[in-house]
Design a protein around this motif. Structure first.
Motif, mmCIF file in Angstrom:
data_model
loop_
_atom_site.group_PDB
_atom_site.id
_atom_site.type_symbol
_atom_site.label_atom_id
_atom_site.label_comp_id
_atom_site.label_asym_id
_atom_site.label_seq_id
_atom_site.Cartn_x
_atom_site.Cartn_y
_atom_site.Cartn_z
ATOM 1 N N GLY A 170 0.941 -1.077 0.059
ATOM 2 C CA GLY A 170 -0.052 0.281 0.166
ATOM 3 C C GLY A 170 0.941 1.155 -0.004
ATOM 4 N N THR A 171 0.369 2.327 -0.927
ATOM 5 C CA THR A 171 1.085 3.561 -0.600
ATOM 6 C C THR A 171 0.228 4.519 -0.080
ATOM 7 O OG1 THR A 171 0.125 4.327 -3.028
ATOM 8 C CG2 THR A 171 2.378 3.060 -3.066
ATOM 9 N N ASP B 54 -0.528 11.070 -5.441
ATOM 10 C CA ASP B 54 -1.632 10.550 -4.495
ATOM 11 C C ASP B 54 -1.462 10.256 -3.118
ATOM 12 O OD1 ASP B 54 -3.278 10.474 -6.631
ATOM 13 O OD2 ASP B 54 -2.677 8.249 -7.283
ATOM 14 N N ASP B 55 0.081 10.181 -3.072
ATOM 15 C CA ASP B 55 0.485 9.973 -1.638
ATOM 16 C C ASP B 55 0.474 11.127 -0.762
ATOM 17 O OD1 ASP B 55 0.744 7.350 -2.383
ATOM 18 O OD2 ASP B 55 2.912 7.431 -2.809
ATOM 19 N N GLU B 56 -0.738 11.571 -0.457
ATOM 20 C CA GLU B 56 -0.564 13.012 0.356
ATOM 21 C C GLU B 56 -1.591 12.723 1.674
ATOM 22 O OE1 GLU B 56 -0.113 15.784 -3.444
ATOM 23 O OE2 GLU B 56 -2.128 15.869 -2.274
ATOM 24 N N ASP B 57 -1.492 13.777 2.463
ATOM 25 C CA ASP B 57 -2.359 13.819 3.608
ATOM 26 C C ASP B 57 -3.870 13.942 2.862
ATOM 27 O OD1 ASP B 57 -0.681 13.305 5.340
ATOM 28 O OD2 ASP B 57 -0.263 15.401 5.689
ATOM 29 N N GLY B 58 -4.914 13.512 3.566
ATOM 30 C CA GLY B 58 -6.251 13.877 3.462
ATOM 31 C C GLY B 58 -6.901 12.926 2.108
ATOM 32 N N GLU B 59 -6.360 11.613 1.983
ATOM 33 C CA GLU B 59 -6.690 10.905 1.065
ATOM 34 C C GLU B 59 -8.187 9.927 1.356
ATOM 35 O OE1 GLU B 59 -3.470 8.570 0.387
ATOM 36 O OE2 GLU B 59 -2.598 9.995 -0.639
ATOM 37 N N GLU B 60 -8.705 10.308 2.490
ATOM 38 C CA GLU B 60 -9.915 9.726 3.105
ATOM 39 C C GLU B 60 -10.989 9.247 1.909
ATOM 40 O OE1 GLU B 60 -13.945 10.914 5.298
ATOM 41 O OE2 GLU B 60 -12.192 12.030 5.741
ATOM 42 N N HIS B 61 -11.380 10.102 0.937
ATOM 43 C CA HIS B 61 -12.204 9.693 0.162
ATOM 44 C C HIS B 61 -11.648 9.153 -1.119
ATOM 45 C CE1 HIS B 61 -15.265 11.626 2.369
ATOM 46 N NE2 HIS B 61 -14.376 12.753 2.807
ATOM 47 N N ASP B 62 -10.522 9.592 -1.464
ATOM 48 C CA ASP B 62 -9.882 9.024 -2.648
ATOM 49 C C ASP B 62 -9.643 7.692 -2.698
ATOM 50 O OD1 ASP B 62 -7.300 9.856 -4.803
ATOM 51 O OD2 ASP B 62 -9.263 10.417 -4.984
ATOM 52 N N SER C 115 -1.171 4.464 -5.611
ATOM 53 C CA SER C 115 -1.018 5.287 -6.824
ATOM 54 C C SER C 115 -0.954 4.158 -7.948
ATOM 55 C CB SER C 115 0.166 5.997 -6.792
ATOM 56 O OG SER C 115 1.353 5.357 -6.561
ATOM 57 N N PRO C 116 -1.508 4.551 -9.079
ATOM 58 C CA PRO C 116 -1.567 3.667 -10.403
ATOM 59 C C PRO C 116 -0.225 3.420 -11.047
ATOM 60 C CG PRO C 116 -2.589 5.783 -11.009
ATOM 61 C CD PRO C 116 -2.248 5.874 -9.256
ATOM 62 N N GLY C 117 0.627 4.376 -10.935
ATOM 63 C CA GLY C 117 1.989 4.037 -11.681
ATOM 64 C C GLY C 117 2.925 2.889 -10.836
ATOM 65 N N LEU C 118 2.835 3.053 -9.343
ATOM 66 C CA LEU C 118 3.185 1.703 -9.070
ATOM 67 C C LEU C 118 2.583 0.380 -9.350
ATOM 68 C CD1 LEU C 118 5.481 0.489 -7.094
ATOM 69 C CD2 LEU C 118 4.036 1.067 -5.212
ATOM 70 N N VAL D 124 -3.201 -8.519 -7.927
ATOM 71 C CA VAL D 124 -4.714 -8.017 -7.646
ATOM 72 C C VAL D 124 -4.409 -6.472 -7.337
ATOM 73 C CG1 VAL D 124 -6.778 -8.081 -6.562
ATOM 74 C CG2 VAL D 124 -5.550 -10.341 -6.976
ATOM 75 N N GLU D 125 -5.244 -5.630 -7.857
ATOM 76 C CA GLU D 125 -5.069 -4.216 -7.795
ATOM 77 C C GLU D 125 -6.441 -3.729 -7.325
ATOM 78 O OE1 GLU D 125 -3.512 -0.057 -9.594
ATOM 79 O OE2 GLU D 125 -3.578 -1.996 -10.852
ATOM 80 N N GLU D 126 -6.434 -3.070 -6.318
ATOM 81 C CA GLU D 126 -7.856 -2.195 -5.956
ATOM 82 C C GLU D 126 -7.858 -0.782 -6.238
ATOM 83 O OE1 GLU D 126 -11.862 -1.576 -4.141
ATOM 84 O OE2 GLU D 126 -10.680 -3.364 -4.999
#
Length: 597
Positions: free
Chosen positions: A351-352, A465-473, A571-574, A595-597
């Motif tokens: 997980g990132t 994407d690896d930032e604070d505040g990713e609750e909904h993302d 993040s999709p890149g990784l 398997v990617e979510e």
């Protein structure tokens, strides 16, 4: 590969539809009069047909309930998929929705520019002023209103606005229904007419109406199913500002790793927010853990008496005043399950950022399954967390330090690998007594942690994407029940199995009992040491090569194929990198499934 093929097919369909509309307008002899405008009318008509195609399809990927029913039917009749729909931030459905949105943006630009040229040419031909076509015709007025609405939707759908102000994104995105209505009547003014003055349209408005009806019916069904209110059984405020909600709902049948949408009418009658289910399906109580990152979650904390303005808690506190507990409504579950982790010999969870939180409920389910069966195929589980910010170490501690996960960590079944990728994180994270480290070693641990953070972190990160505040993302919410004085993380001591050991639960109940007895007799030392924490980005090429060499059967003639499951959320890149690595290291003796979510 399947996603690439789908994107190619979708792009090919757009090219074919555009060409069809272009040629249909160009070769229609009854439109020779209006075709004197020139090639711009061909472009605007071809783009209009593509817009109708996209507007009809873009609603379908967000019909969660309908697609869930279809996936269940496909699994029951044809054994396709898992009977559920993956619906995370980087899942296929969300990706197709975004891809169609980008196609709308492109063909909308072509259509608008084409009509700007068309109106200018009509003015040159003496058929009225260009401004009268822009703002004095039905097509022009509805077109500009659609342009305004779609512009607002595109801007508020930006990831930074979604993360910081999810409510703005939520409400403005529902303007799509207004845009659909305007699109259906856009051709009512009949800009394109034959030489005899008859309207010549494509009739594409029918598909827009059909898609809108399907979406509206789906939303009504979801609203009816989610209408009953559910009383909360318990609410717990955790250190760090997280809120845990517990409730009972026997009719909710979910699987590990899935999420649901939560509505609290007392806060807002219309807002639904996604959160991962952090309990196991085996438990009678369903739990959600909610970080106070956005406006809505902060209002929830204030409602329960533990908002951001309250003093920091040193330990979890139950909300004693039951009059503060609001009633809730839920919609779900959705998302791809991860219960098949027990069907692999080795599992790798990656997980990132906040993406790591989706695995908290999975580990909890593993504990319950081992309690029931005392055995499984699973031998080892490696948990990788890649984060920009070393200050999130405290958050990681509280996320996985629940009692049941701690037991799994101590048996050696699970190995943890933490990577910090940012050079900007040099401030020592806040340490609370009895949680980040052992009480007896807090001073040394603090010194070690400070030393690690000031010696220059490796440059780079995998994604914004690896930032604070990713609750909904990422559809995730962290934390779980604390384990008292036990500590998960310490930088001065390591509690881990010997390097060559292969811990497993498959040895039967005696092995498991001895493991539990060993934990009960332990001194409470932390499980993660400095060897588990790395600076910079992980080299997954070397990591996967090491896994292959370590887990490949020593007997070349063995016909049993070792199965390795790689589960990823982030993040999709990784994700693309991991997918390629799984294909590269797979052999006839060892299969890496991604398997990617």
């Amino acid at each position: 590969m399947s996603k690439t093929i789908a994107k190619v097919l979708l792009s090919t369909a757009h090219a074919a539809i555009f060409y069809y509309g272009f040629q249909l307008q160009r070769n229609d002899k009854e439109l020779s009069d209006i075709n004197t405008i020139g090639v711009s009318i061909y472009f605007s008509r071809g783009a209009a047909l593509c817009l109708a195609f996209d507007m009809a399809l873009i609603m379908l990927p967000v019909c969660r309930k309908l697609l869930s029913y279809i996936s269940r039917i496909a699994f029951a009749l044809f054994h396709i998929g898992q009977g559920t729909l993956s619906e995370g931030n980087h899942s296929s459905m969300a990706a197709y929705h975004k891809l169609l949105a980008y196609h709308i943006l492109f063909f909308l630009t072509v259509h608008v520019l084409g009509h700007c040229v068309n109106f200018y040419r009509l003015e040159q031909l003496g058929r009225g002023s260009a401004m009268s076509y822009h703002f004095g015709t039905w097509a022009g007025v509805t077109g500009y209103w659609m342009l305004l609405i779609l512009g607002i939707m595109f801007v508020t759908a930006h990831k930074k606005i979604r993360k910081r102000h999810f409510e703005v994104f939520w409400y403005t995105h529902h303007l799509a229904l207004v845009s659909m209505g305007l699109f259906a009547f856009h051709g009512y003014g009949c800009f394109v007419k034959t030489n005899e003055g008859q309207c010549r349209g494509y009739g594409s408005w029918r598909y827009i109406v059909l898609a809108s009806v399907i979406y509206s019916v789906e939303r009504i069904l979801r609203a009816l199913e989610a209408r009953p209110s559910i009383p909360l059984s318990l609410a717990i405020a955790h250190p760090g500002g997280a809120i845990e909600l517990n409730f009972k709902q026997p009719s909710l049948h979910y699987r590990p790793g899935q999420h649901l949408y939560l509505n609290i009418p007392q806060l807002s009658a219309f807002e639904w927010h996604p959160f991962t289910i952090t309990s196991s399906p085996i438990e009678s109580i369903i739990s959600l853990h909610i970080r106070q990152d956005g406006d809505w979650t902060k209002q929830l904390g204030q409602l329960l008496g533990h908002g951001p303005e309250t003093p920091r808690l040193e330990q979890a506190q139950v909300v004693r005043d039951r009059s503060l507990l609001p009633e809730i409504r839920i919609d779900g579950p959705y998302g791809g399950p991860k219960e098949d982790v027990l069907n692999f010999d080795h599992v790798v969870l990656i997980g990132t950022g906040n993406g790591i939180t989706t695995f908290s409920g999975v580990l909890r389910h593993i504990w319950f399954r081992h309690q029931e069966t005392q055995s499984s195929r699973l031998k080892t589980l490696d948990l990788y967390w890649v984060s920009r910010d070393a200050n999130k170490l405290d958050w990681f501690q509280s996320l996985f330090s629940m009692e049941k996960n701690m037991e799994l960590f101590r048996t050696g079944l699970i190995r943890i690998h933490i990577y910090f990728t940012s050079t900007s994180s040099r401030r020592k994270p806040a340490i609370r007594r009895g949680s980040m480290m052992s009480r007896t070693k807090s001073q040394d641990s603090s010194h070690s942690l400070s030393l690690i953070q000031t010696q220059g972190l490796a440059q780079g990160r995998y994604s914004d994407d690896d930032e604070d505040g990713e609750e909904h993302d990422d559809l995730l919410s962290p934390l779980d029940r604390p384990t008292g004085s036990s500590s998960l993380i310490s930088l001065t001591s390591i509690h881990s199995p010997p390097p060559n050991s292969q811990p497993t639960f498959s040895g039967g109940s005696d092995t498991y009992t001895r493991s539990l007895e060993g934990m009960e007799e332990g001194d409470g030392e932390a499980i993660i040491g400095s060897d588990n924490i790395h600076l910079g980005r992980p080299n997954f090429t070397l990591e996967f090569d090491g896994m292959r060499s370590k887990w490949t059967p020593s007997d070349p003639s063995s016909r049993r194929q070792v199965k390795v499951g790689v589960f990823y959320c982030g993040s999709p890149g990784l994700g693309r990198t991991l997918g390629r690595e799984c294909q590269r290291v797979s052999t006839s003796q060892m299969k890496f499934s991604f398997v990617e979510e």
